[in-house]
Motif scaffolding. Sequence first.
Motif, PDB file in Angstrom:
ATOM      1  N   VAL A 705       0.859  -1.237  -0.065  1.00  0.00           N
ATOM      2  CA  VAL A 705      -0.094  -0.027   0.129  1.00  0.00           C
ATOM      3  C   VAL A 705       0.876   1.069  -0.059  1.00  0.00           C
ATOM      4  CG1 VAL A 705      -1.796   1.342   1.400  1.00  0.00           C
ATOM      5  CG2 VAL A 705      -1.826  -1.166   1.164  1.00  0.00           C
ATOM      6  N   ALA A 709       0.884   4.049  -2.704  1.00  0.00           N
ATOM      7  CA  ALA A 709       0.641   5.375  -2.394  1.00  0.00           C
ATOM      8  C   ALA A 709       1.620   6.356  -2.903  1.00  0.00           C
ATOM      9  CB  ALA A 709       0.557   5.485  -0.966  1.00  0.00           C
ATOM     10  N   LEU A 730      -9.992   5.583  -0.667  1.00  0.00           N
ATOM     11  CA  LEU A 730      -9.874   4.074   0.155  1.00  0.00           C
ATOM     12  C   LEU A 730     -10.157   3.230  -0.645  1.00  0.00           C
ATOM     13  CD1 LEU A 730     -10.783   5.248   3.869  1.00  0.00           C
ATOM     14  CD2 LEU A 730      -8.512   5.151   2.879  1.00  0.00           C
ATOM     15  N   PHE A 733      -7.994   1.705  -3.242  1.00  0.00           N
ATOM     16  CA  PHE A 733      -6.742   0.613  -2.469  1.00  0.00           C
ATOM     17  C   PHE A 733      -7.368  -0.615  -2.192  1.00  0.00           C
ATOM     18  CE2 PHE A 733      -4.702   4.945  -1.862  1.00  0.00           C
ATOM     19  CZ  PHE A 733      -3.697   4.585  -2.443  1.00  0.00           C
ATOM     20  N   THR A 789      -4.715  -2.084   5.209  1.00  0.00           N
ATOM     21  CA  THR A 789      -5.077  -1.289   4.026  1.00  0.00           C
ATOM     22  C   THR A 789      -5.259   0.294   4.747  1.00  0.00           C
ATOM     23  OG1 THR A 789      -5.122  -3.124   2.923  1.00  0.00           O
ATOM     24  CG2 THR A 789      -5.786  -0.876   1.992  1.00  0.00           C
ATOM     25  N   ARG A 792      -2.760   2.684   6.450  1.00  0.00           N
ATOM     26  CA  ARG A 792      -1.762   3.330   5.416  1.00  0.00           C
ATOM     27  C   ARG A 792      -2.440   4.261   4.247  1.00  0.00           C
ATOM     28  NH1 ARG A 792       0.735   6.128   3.121  1.00  0.00           N
ATOM     29  NH2 ARG A 792       3.057   6.198   2.460  1.00  0.00           N
ATOM     30  N   SER A 793      -3.507   3.736   3.764  1.00  0.00           N
ATOM     31  CA  SER A 793      -4.016   4.612   2.725  1.00  0.00           C
ATOM     32  C   SER A 793      -4.985   5.619   3.217  1.00  0.00           C
ATOM     33  CB  SER A 793      -5.095   3.675   1.904  1.00  0.00           C
ATOM     34  OG  SER A 793      -6.223   2.951   2.601  1.00  0.00           O
TER      35      SER A 793
END
Length: 808
Positions: A705, A709, A730, A733, A789, A792-793
């Motif tokens: 991720v 990004a 979101l 991802f 996920t 981080r996203s």
Amino acid sequence: MLKNYFITALRNLSRNRSFTIINVFGLALGISAALVLFKIVLFEKSFDTYLTHYDRLYRFTKKVVSPNSVELEGGMQNPFAEAFKNDYPDLGIPVRTFYIGENQLSVQNVTGDWSHFEQRDGIAFVDADFFKLFDYEWRVGDSETALSKPNSAVISESLAEKYFGVTDGGYDRVLGKEMKLNNELTFFISGVVSDPPKNASLPFKLMIEYESVEAIFDFYQPDSWTSTSSNAHVYFLANENVTGDQIRSVLPEMAEKYMPEGENETIFQLQALADMHFQPEYNTYGNIAKSKDFLTGPIAIGIFLILTACINFVNLSTALAVKRSKEVGIRKVLGGVRNQLVLQFLGETFLITILAMLFSMGVAELVMTNMEDLARYNLSLDLLNDTPLLMVSVAIVVGVTLMAGLYPSFILSGLKPVAVLRSKGQSSLAGNANTRRGLVVVQFLISQVLVICTLVVISQMKFFEKKDLGFRKSSIVTFPLPSNEAEKLDLIENELMTFPGVEKVSFSFASPLSDNNIGSTFGYAPLETTGEFDAAFKVIDENYLELYDIELLAGTDISEYDTALAEALISEQALKLMGLENPQDAIGETIRSGFGGSKRVVGVFKDFHNKNLRNKVDPIIMVKYPGYYYEGALRFEGSDNEMSGLIAKLESAWTAQFPDIIFDYSLLSDQIMQNYEDEANVLRLFQIFSGLAIFIGCLGLYGLVSFMANQKTKEIGIRKVLGASVGQILNMFSKEMLILIGIAFILAAPIGFYLMNDWLSGFEYRIELSLWVFAVAIGFTLLIGAVTTALRSFKAATSNPVDSLRSE
């Protein structure tokens, strides 16, 4: 040059602290788990290898074939060793051993009174030649003569310290001291030796002259070829230049010469000591033997954990590549060549691996010195004295460095300086996205296989707990009987029956599901079979069936007034062997019995499990023999608070009759679950390592991720400027994550099914693999993946688009 590489590597690692910490932590978790698992495997493979004559040591075993079963046994008839020694003196030295495990030892204190202690392991009876086969370091005494006298014994250092307080090496003060075993056998100390190592198959700490076993073992028949105890083993030291095949060649003659006619076929066998620890089908002392499959699992899990950690490194390194692309471009413009850059990046990987290895050694040492509950022993890394593990550790460092470092270093060093200096490093790395996705799939494939395995083992353990065993297992307290004198047992029963809530008291050889079974044979004349049927004989009293709620299908219970001991109860399985279908038809019939002669069948009871659920139900015959009452049991219907009062009452009644014996008791339900201790340990292992695999996999997903990004920084900025919401970004991802985990599950499901179906095939009674196991596995993994996920996203989705677009 090397110094410059080293300084540059340290600077890069320091500059990217989060990258370094995550990689070190991820690798350390994988390596520490692998070190523990590899150490366990190496330890298990080292059993008995310390013995001087390891390659010439064997154990005699036998296979007994009856009309209804084939039994593999480690126990041997008592006269076998002497007969073999007399008939084949040129082949080697046979030695008898009889292990009794947990018992009571007593020593005299300074006032002359006897103090009593519980000794949980290590007590055995052995022949005088025992020390010619098995190595002990002698502190005091002579190995040739120490066990030559009746009732002599050799004690280990730890027991000499425990019972006689010898801490200064003065073991000569122990010689001649008297001890008592179960208040029945008095013996004297004739030698002191070192304690056996942890990897000894014969964990003997107190070795008593063999013939003394008659004082404590009621079933001892020194001249019988038809009676065998599972604790009576015969070990053999082959003479030099004598092969195993030579020894095996004479065993058929032994059976033909000594086994009585009419007995079931007995085939004597020879087992190399090197094989004994990996053939659990033959019983071993302490049940410490492991299946060879046991070694495969830890090795595979250890390799997989290291592999997942390496995948993390690759994903996080490539996620960081965008930041380092300009560094690569400038280095190449200034004359740097690809080989130099590869060495630079491999050096950084090596540093991270070394840091992870050092950290993992501390973690592994902490785990291994505190894992007795899980593995029955504690270990230590001790790398300097464990050459195989040292080589494994070096191989891990080199292997991890190459596996984790080669791919990122070749990718980074292959970037074209023109492209990266024009800010096209992202597009240069984009072509490797599928490789990174594939690595994440592998990570979650491993994680989901372990999750599936964990869920199946949990289900099987719950099945053990809930399975109807055919008898009552709750609210029953059992306690051993040091004596079966009728007067004492009557007083105990009368005393206990006065306590409110005590419904029944029974005395027997053992509870329905107990390792202490009397194996014998029976026959039924109308069948005219060749050989007799094998059966499990249970010695009971007239209260046994009612206390354990064992259902009687026909006839009556054994009579309280059966003084001739001629009555018997048989199970449904025994009824089938007799060729009868209707339980009522067996009532009044006479059966031949290898245990006490012919019996008249007075009742037929419903089958119950007399062994754990790995094995099928045996045909069972119940008889009454008051001289073989070794266990008491009571059924109590009361609250938990009242239980403590009952135990106090039981202890009082016990102490009044057996003042010189340490009181002990247990709950039947706890005893039953102890039968599945190995499965419970497997469950704990799967829980621990599946948790580690998932956590490491999440780090890998975090890396992917992060890479996405970094790759899509400007795309996200443009989308936000055009009105995209945080949720939409979101979702962009999440789709990637869902697809990867889905692919991993499609691959993991059949692998998990195959592995667990194979594991469950070892149980006679087992669960059926159901869809819910796989549904929970994929659901759990998706949940963990979604959280990872999102963490981080979310940062990328909420970033200011101005920061990512200001250079455009």
